[in-house]
Design a protein around this motif. Structure first.
Motif, PDB file in Angstrom:
ATOM      1  N   ASN A 228     -18.395   3.883  12.127  1.00  0.00           N
ATOM      2  CA  ASN A 228     -17.058   4.743  11.857  1.00  0.00           C
ATOM      3  C   ASN A 228     -15.935   3.827  12.403  1.00  0.00           C
ATOM      4  O   ASN A 228     -14.805   4.349  12.103  1.00  0.00           O
ATOM      5  N   ALA A 229     -16.163   3.030  13.140  1.00  0.00           N
ATOM      6  CA  ALA A 229     -15.187   2.180  14.042  1.00  0.00           C
ATOM      7  C   ALA A 229     -15.146   0.806  13.275  1.00  0.00           C
ATOM      8  O   ALA A 229     -14.062   0.127  13.879  1.00  0.00           O
ATOM      9  N   ARG A 230     -15.675   0.290  12.320  1.00  0.00           N
ATOM     10  CA  ARG A 230     -15.634  -0.965  11.857  1.00  0.00           C
ATOM     11  C   ARG A 230     -14.495  -0.846  10.761  1.00  0.00           C
ATOM     12  O   ARG A 230     -14.426  -0.246   9.827  1.00  0.00           O
ATOM     13  N   ILE A 231     -13.600  -1.687  11.231  1.00  0.00           N
ATOM     14  CA  ILE A 231     -12.119  -1.547  10.560  1.00  0.00           C
ATOM     15  C   ILE A 231     -12.343  -2.711   9.383  1.00  0.00           C
ATOM     16  O   ILE A 231     -12.391  -4.214   9.828  1.00  0.00           O
ATOM     17  N   SER A 232     -11.618  -2.621   8.282  1.00  0.00           N
ATOM     18  CA  SER A 232     -11.523  -3.542   7.218  1.00  0.00           C
ATOM     19  C   SER A 232     -10.273  -3.445   6.867  1.00  0.00           C
ATOM     20  O   SER A 232      -9.530  -2.385   6.729  1.00  0.00           O
ATOM     21  N   TYR A 233      -9.568  -4.504   6.738  1.00  0.00           N
ATOM     22  CA  TYR A 233      -8.217  -4.424   6.271  1.00  0.00           C
ATOM     23  C   TYR A 233      -7.897  -5.254   4.713  1.00  0.00           C
ATOM     24  O   TYR A 233      -8.708  -5.913   4.219  1.00  0.00           O
ATOM     25  N   PHE A 234      -7.078  -4.557   3.986  1.00  0.00           N
ATOM     26  CA  PHE A 234      -7.058  -4.654   2.551  1.00  0.00           C
ATOM     27  C   PHE A 234      -5.626  -4.636   2.136  1.00  0.00           C
ATOM     28  O   PHE A 234      -4.591  -3.780   3.120  1.00  0.00           O
ATOM     29  N   LEU A 235      -5.003  -5.342   1.156  1.00  0.00           N
ATOM     30  CA  LEU A 235      -3.769  -5.350   0.460  1.00  0.00           C
ATOM     31  C   LEU A 235      -3.460  -4.090  -0.292  1.00  0.00           C
ATOM     32  O   LEU A 235      -4.460  -3.952  -1.153  1.00  0.00           O
ATOM     33  N   GLU A 236      -2.427  -3.426  -0.294  1.00  0.00           N
ATOM     34  CA  GLU A 236      -2.226  -2.371  -1.065  1.00  0.00           C
ATOM     35  C   GLU A 236      -1.596  -2.978  -2.403  1.00  0.00           C
ATOM     36  O   GLU A 236      -0.686  -4.109  -2.140  1.00  0.00           O
ATOM     37  N   ASP A 237      -1.867  -2.642  -3.515  1.00  0.00           N
ATOM     38  CA  ASP A 237      -1.356  -3.197  -4.791  1.00  0.00           C
ATOM     39  C   ASP A 237       0.092  -3.081  -4.754  1.00  0.00           C
ATOM     40  O   ASP A 237       0.678  -2.001  -4.616  1.00  0.00           O
ATOM     41  N   LYS A 238       0.808  -4.171  -5.038  1.00  0.00           N
ATOM     42  CA  LYS A 238       2.311  -4.402  -5.235  1.00  0.00           C
ATOM     43  C   LYS A 238       2.594  -5.385  -6.116  1.00  0.00           C
ATOM     44  O   LYS A 238       2.121  -6.519  -6.106  1.00  0.00           O
ATOM     45  N   ASP A 239       3.583  -5.292  -6.980  1.00  0.00           N
ATOM     46  CA  ASP A 239       4.167  -6.388  -7.898  1.00  0.00           C
ATOM     47  C   ASP A 239       5.361  -6.833  -7.117  1.00  0.00           C
ATOM     48  O   ASP A 239       6.269  -6.113  -6.814  1.00  0.00           O
ATOM     49  N   VAL A 240       5.405  -8.228  -7.000  1.00  0.00           N
ATOM     50  CA  VAL A 240       6.388  -8.986  -6.713  1.00  0.00           C
ATOM     51  C   VAL A 240       6.958 -10.010  -7.496  1.00  0.00           C
ATOM     52  O   VAL A 240       6.334 -10.950  -7.823  1.00  0.00           O
ATOM     53  N   SER A 241       8.253  -9.767  -8.002  1.00  0.00           N
ATOM     54  CA  SER A 241       8.690 -10.632  -9.091  1.00  0.00           C
ATOM     55  C   SER A 241       7.605 -10.705 -10.377  1.00  0.00           C
ATOM     56  O   SER A 241       7.612 -11.873 -10.812  1.00  0.00           O
ATOM     57  N   GLY A 242       7.105  -9.421 -10.747  1.00  0.00           N
ATOM     58  CA  GLY A 242       5.907  -9.606 -11.837  1.00  0.00           C
ATOM     59  C   GLY A 242       4.928 -10.140 -11.542  1.00  0.00           C
ATOM     60  O   GLY A 242       3.935  -9.998 -12.272  1.00  0.00           O
TER      61      GLY A 242
ATOM     62  N   SER B 293      -2.820 -13.076   1.324  1.00  0.00           N
ATOM     63  CA  SER B 293      -4.411 -12.688   1.407  1.00  0.00           C
ATOM     64  C   SER B 293      -4.356 -12.165   3.099  1.00  0.00           C
ATOM     65  O   SER B 293      -3.940 -12.574   4.061  1.00  0.00           O
ATOM     66  N   VAL B 294      -5.420 -11.170   3.179  1.00  0.00           N
ATOM     67  CA  VAL B 294      -5.617 -10.697   4.334  1.00  0.00           C
ATOM     68  C   VAL B 294      -7.166 -10.878   4.769  1.00  0.00           C
ATOM     69  O   VAL B 294      -7.939 -10.418   3.743  1.00  0.00           O
ATOM     70  N   ASN B 295      -7.682 -11.109   5.683  1.00  0.00           N
ATOM     71  CA  ASN B 295      -9.036 -11.356   6.252  1.00  0.00           C
ATOM     72  C   ASN B 295      -9.358 -10.053   6.298  1.00  0.00           C
ATOM     73  O   ASN B 295      -8.966  -9.104   7.185  1.00  0.00           O
ATOM     74  N   ALA B 296     -10.632  -9.444   5.800  1.00  0.00           N
ATOM     75  CA  ALA B 296     -10.882  -8.146   5.560  1.00  0.00           C
ATOM     76  C   ALA B 296     -11.470  -7.716   7.236  1.00  0.00           C
ATOM     77  O   ALA B 296     -11.235  -6.435   7.547  1.00  0.00           O
TER      78      ALA B 296
ATOM     79  N   PHE C 145       5.112  -5.773   2.335  1.00  0.00           N
ATOM     80  CA  PHE C 145       3.894  -5.339   1.735  1.00  0.00           C
ATOM     81  C   PHE C 145       3.384  -4.594   2.627  1.00  0.00           C
ATOM     82  O   PHE C 145       3.784  -4.444   3.694  1.00  0.00           O
ATOM     83  N   ILE C 146       2.297  -3.845   2.134  1.00  0.00           N
ATOM     84  CA  ILE C 146       1.409  -2.939   3.017  1.00  0.00           C
ATOM     85  C   ILE C 146       0.055  -3.433   3.078  1.00  0.00           C
ATOM     86  O   ILE C 146      -0.657  -3.778   2.086  1.00  0.00           O
ATOM     87  N   VAL C 147      -0.478  -3.405   4.353  1.00  0.00           N
ATOM     88  CA  VAL C 147      -1.690  -3.574   4.791  1.00  0.00           C
ATOM     89  C   VAL C 147      -2.430  -2.270   5.000  1.00  0.00           C
ATOM     90  O   VAL C 147      -1.964  -1.407   5.606  1.00  0.00           O
ATOM     91  N   LYS C 148      -3.521  -1.864   4.474  1.00  0.00           N
ATOM     92  CA  LYS C 148      -4.412  -0.788   4.649  1.00  0.00           C
ATOM     93  C   LYS C 148      -5.388  -1.194   5.709  1.00  0.00           C
ATOM     94  O   LYS C 148      -6.271  -2.111   5.433  1.00  0.00           O
ATOM     95  N   ALA C 149      -5.560  -0.421   6.787  1.00  0.00           N
ATOM     96  CA  ALA C 149      -6.759  -0.735   7.659  1.00  0.00           C
ATOM     97  C   ALA C 149      -7.667   0.838   7.360  1.00  0.00           C
ATOM     98  O   ALA C 149      -7.313   1.790   7.451  1.00  0.00           O
TER      99      ALA C 149
END
Length: 851
Positions: A482-496, A504-507, A528-532
């Motif tokens: 429950n405390a093992r955290i993974s990091y993800f990029l939130e989908d977003k378009d930049v200049s198409g 990229s983010v190391n999970a 951009f937004i990174v989700k933990a």
């Protein structure tokens, strides 16, 4: 809990009956079974009818709990049945208590459920009535009167009900009849009644048999011999002064403790009046615990008295004189309990690991408390430490639930050491403690938390792909997965494009890497937004905003927008010779896509044909004259301007500006036609001309053969017509027109030769170029722009020509090969200026013209 004691055949047994109805999260009814005793092991008892299916029995790990040393039944959870686990002896289990049964609980977990099961043991006639002694010796006076009673030893049958002792039978004789009576306990005993006086002289001894018969099937019986010695006259039997004696004794009384004294009197004198006291063997343990003085009737303790085993003793006392006459009385001895047993705690069910999200009031453990003492000595109180978030609640008799009192929070307290104190109400009170260690299992109730809601990072453009930009870290108060955290990029378009094409983010580590090299001129800031997200179920997450600021580098040289640098063209700016000082010749326009001081541009004149004639503005790039233009100044002026930015190190670009110092276009043409590019163009043209010559030569020879063939054919036809004397009609070909592009003007340059019989209508017209501000002198460029038309008739006087007019500007563009082309056209014109000829001749001339 009920306890019973009895006495039989000097064997000690213990029976413990638990009677309870338990309710935990579900309503449970009591289940009863009836089975006969002495069944073999694994014999079927009954189906477990708890309202549950087999899957619930298996998933709940159903098992039997009784707290006894003997487990008479076994639960087959996979089949849902109860079977016999070990030999059941009803007499050993219950003694004389009827009905006989034992109880146990079936406990299930997840959730905890407790069901009471009672098994009634049906008696089997497996014992025959038995007498203590093999022989009964009686001494009866011959003077005994008819109707005298003689108590006989009772038989003892451990079976119950109809299988127990039912009847006594006396062997046939002339003197006695048998009478059966029962006491208050239902125990049958036999009394012989004299119906015919004895005569010692005739029969000094009488031998009889007493048969005790039970009511079982098959019927069982026991026999004892009665030997009667006939005595002289003893006509008074002993008589007790009380028919019932009552006494008390404290448990654990030492041996020799006095209980009471019984007394019987005999009216006879002498030896016939001497009374002897004894116990009649009615119950099992009485003779092992107490003894009676045969002379005095004093009863004392000779064994251990345990209230928890036997709470009351009933003893039958016989008083007999020497003449064999007797009387009987009963003594009841009640045992007084003392607080000599501490409470015993049995943990029936305990979940050592419990989830932190269980609501208050959740059952943590179920335990049973037994105190063998009675009344106040057996009254118990259960408690836990007040500092712990638990409470004890009584559910059923002798059963208690340990409940949670407040919500758990594993992040605050991960485990509890629980001490349950059980104390009775005796004096002095006795107590015991039970210790439980409860661990709180984690629930994913905490989302990852960042120290800040937004982070900023900087990176210089032209970075290497894969370089680390920034590292983020979140904290989760939960545990393990429950405390093992993974990091993800939130989908977003930049200049198409997706954000994943930029960074990229190391999970696992949260390190942000650049996917490719950044270009400040394309993107200056990346947000951009990174989700933990943790590894719980369901997962919890939190977001953080990352702003990456791209820092500019001086990686772009200035770009010259004007004047445009064409490949083979010569661009010239016209400056009249009458231009004054400060005359604006042109302006060099450049840009730098960098930013800041990297985009500050400065203009310098690097080379010039005449440095004293022109200057360049340092900031604006304007080329102006710095003196009066004279006739001595060369027409062709070449300036090299360098444009530099202010970066470190600086970058630059150069541009060549051709300036024509002249007042008219012909003067300009004479200077700019001999371009370095002419040689290259002429080489290319020569190649195409050679190729065209080969093709045309082939066509010429082919056409020549065709013409000769046609000529011969027509000559023969004319000969035929001549001999036939028919009128000859001269042949005149139709108006002839041909359009042919030469090899020198492949794509755009073309001219049209219109040959007519009427030369007065012949003419020549050249194409007019578009009006431009500059004239490009590149032959390749000229091919796409210039065209001219030649219209040639037989009458050369009517021919005319018209050249395209260039735009009236200061810049002139010329093609160096145009003069040669015009000369070739002029030479071809002479060939076409001939009188009308036959088709063959004209075709020949046309081929020669193409050649």
């Amino acid at each position: 809990v009920s306890f019973h004691m009895w006495k039989s055949n000097n064997k000690s047994t213990k029976f413990l009956l638990n009677s309870c109805l338990f309710l935990i999260e579900a309503t449970v009814s009591q289940i009863r079974y009836s089975v006969p005793e002495e069944m073999r092991k694994n014999s079927f008892v009954g189906n477990v009818d708890l309202g549950l299916d087999l899957r619930r029995l298996r998933s709940g790990r159903a098992r039997i709990v009784s707290g006894e040393s003997h487990q008479y039944t076994e639960l087959k959870a996979d089949k849902g049945i109860l079977v016999v686990n070990e030999r059941i002896d009803r007499e050993e289990l219950c003694g004389e208590v009827t009905p006989c049964s034992f109880s146990f609980e079936i406990i299930l977990e997840n959730p905890i459920e407790l069901h009471r099961v009672t098994v009634e043991i049906l008696d089997v006639n497996d014992h025959e009535p038995a007498f203590k002694n093999k022989m009964i010796d009686l001494e009866i006076s011959e003077s005994a009167t008819i109707g005298s009673h003689f108590d006989l030893e009772s038989a003892y049958d451990p079976d119950s009900g109809s299988n127990g002792l039912q009847n006594y039978i006396l062997s046939p004789n002339d003197h006695f009849v048998l009478k059966q009576t029962s006491n208050a306990d239902g125990i049958k005993f036999a009394v012989m009644i004299l119906q015919k006086p004895l005569d010692r002289e005739l029969n000094p001894r009488v031998s009889l048999k007493l048969i005790a018969v039970d009511g079982g099937t098959p019927q069982r019986s026991g026999t004892v011999n009665i030997e009667i010695s006939v005595l002289d006259v003893n006509d008074n039997a002993p008589v007790f002064n009380q028919s019932l004696y009552k006494a008390t004794v404290v448990e654990n009384s030492p041996i020799g403790t006095y209980i009471t004294t019984v007394n019987a009197s005999d009216a006879d004198s002498g030896s016939h009046g001497a009374v002897a006291y004894s116990f009649s063997n009615v119950k099992g343990k009485s003779t092992e615990t107490f003894e009676i003085d045969s002379l005095t009737g004093r009863i004392t303790v000779i064994g251990n008295i345990d209230y928890e085993k036997d709470k009351k003793y009933e003893i039958r006392v016989i008083a007999k004189d020497k003449g064999g006459l007797s009387d009987a009385s009963k003594i009841i001895i009640e045992v007084i309990d003392i607080n000599d047993n501490p409470p015993i705690t049995n943990i029936m069910s305990f979940s050592s690991l419990i989830s932190e999200d269980v609501p208050p009031g959740t059952t943590v453990a179920v335990f049973n408390v037994k105190d063998a003492d009675s009344e106040r000595n057996g009254q118990i109180t259960c408690s836990v430490d007040s500092s712990l978030p638990f409470k004890v609640q009584s559910s059923l008799t002798d059963y208690y639930n340990l409940l949670s009192d407040v919500p758990f929070d594993r992040e605050t307290i991960p485990e509890y050491n629980i001490s349950i104190t059980v104390i009775d109400s005796g004096s002095p009170p006795l107590s015991t403690k039970a210790y439980l260690q409860l661990k709180i299992s984690d629930v994913n109730d905490n989302a990852p938390v960042f120290k800040s809601q937004e982070y900023s990072a900087f990176i210089v453009e032209n970075n290497k792909p894969g370089v680390s930009i920034f590292s983020i870290s979140a904290h989760d108060s939960d545990w393990k997965q429950n405390a093992r955290i993974s990091y993800f990029l939130e989908d977003k378009d930049v200049s198409g494009s997706a954000i994943s094409t930029y960074v990229s983010v190391n999970a696992n580590s949260g390190v942000i890497h650049a996917v490719h090299s950044f270009d400040y001129e394309q993107i200056k800031q990346l947000s951009f937004i990174v989700k933990a997200q943790d590894g719980g179920t369901p997962p919890l997450s939190s977001n953080v905003t990352i702003k990456i600021l791209i820092q500019d580098q001086n990686d772009n040289p200035p770009q010259v927008l004007y004047p445009v640098q064409t490949g083979g063209s010569v661009v010239a700016e016209m400056v009249p010779r009458s231009a004054d000082v400060g005359y604006l010749v042109t302006k060099v326009v450049a840009v730098d896509v960098d930013s800041g001081q990297n985009a500050w541009l400065s203009y310098k004149l690097q080379k010039a044909t005449d440095r004293a004639l022109f200057e360049v503005g340092l900031q604006n790039g304007e080329i102006r004259t710095i003196r009066q233009v004279t006739d001595k100044d060369a027409v062709k002026q070449r300036l090299t301007v360098i444009v530099e930015d202010n970066g470190q190190p600086s970058r630059s670009a150069t541009v060549i500006v051709n300036v024509a110092v002249a007042d008219s276009f012909p003067e300009v043409l004479s200077e700019f036609t001999d371009s370095p590019h002419d040689k290259e163009y002429n080489d290319t043209l020569t190649f195409y001309l050679v190729l065209a010559l080969a093709v045309v030569s082939f066509l010429f020879i082919t056409c020549l053969v065709v013409i000769i063939s046609v000529k011969i054919y027509r000559w023969r036809q004319s000969r035929i017509l001549f001999h036939s004397k028919l009128p000859v009609i001269p042949y005149y070909p139709p108006r002839y027109s041909d359009t042919l592009g030469t090899g020198t003007l492949q794509h755009v340059y073309n001219y049209e030769v219109c040959r007519k019989t009427d030369s007065r209508k012949s003419g020549c017209k050249f194409g007019t170029a578009a009006s431009q501000n500059m004239l490009i002198m590149d032959p390749r460029t000229l091919q796409h722009v210039y065209n001219y038309e030649v219209c040639r008739t037989t009458d050369s006087r009517k021919s005319d020509g018209k050249f395209g007019t260039a735009g009236s500007q200061n810049v002139l563009i010329m093609d160096s090969s145009s003069r040669g082309t015009m000369q070739r056209i002029q030479s071809d014109k002479n060939i076409l200026d001939q009188p009308d000829s036959p088709v063959e001749v004209r075709l020949l001339f046309y081929l020669l013209f193409c050649l």
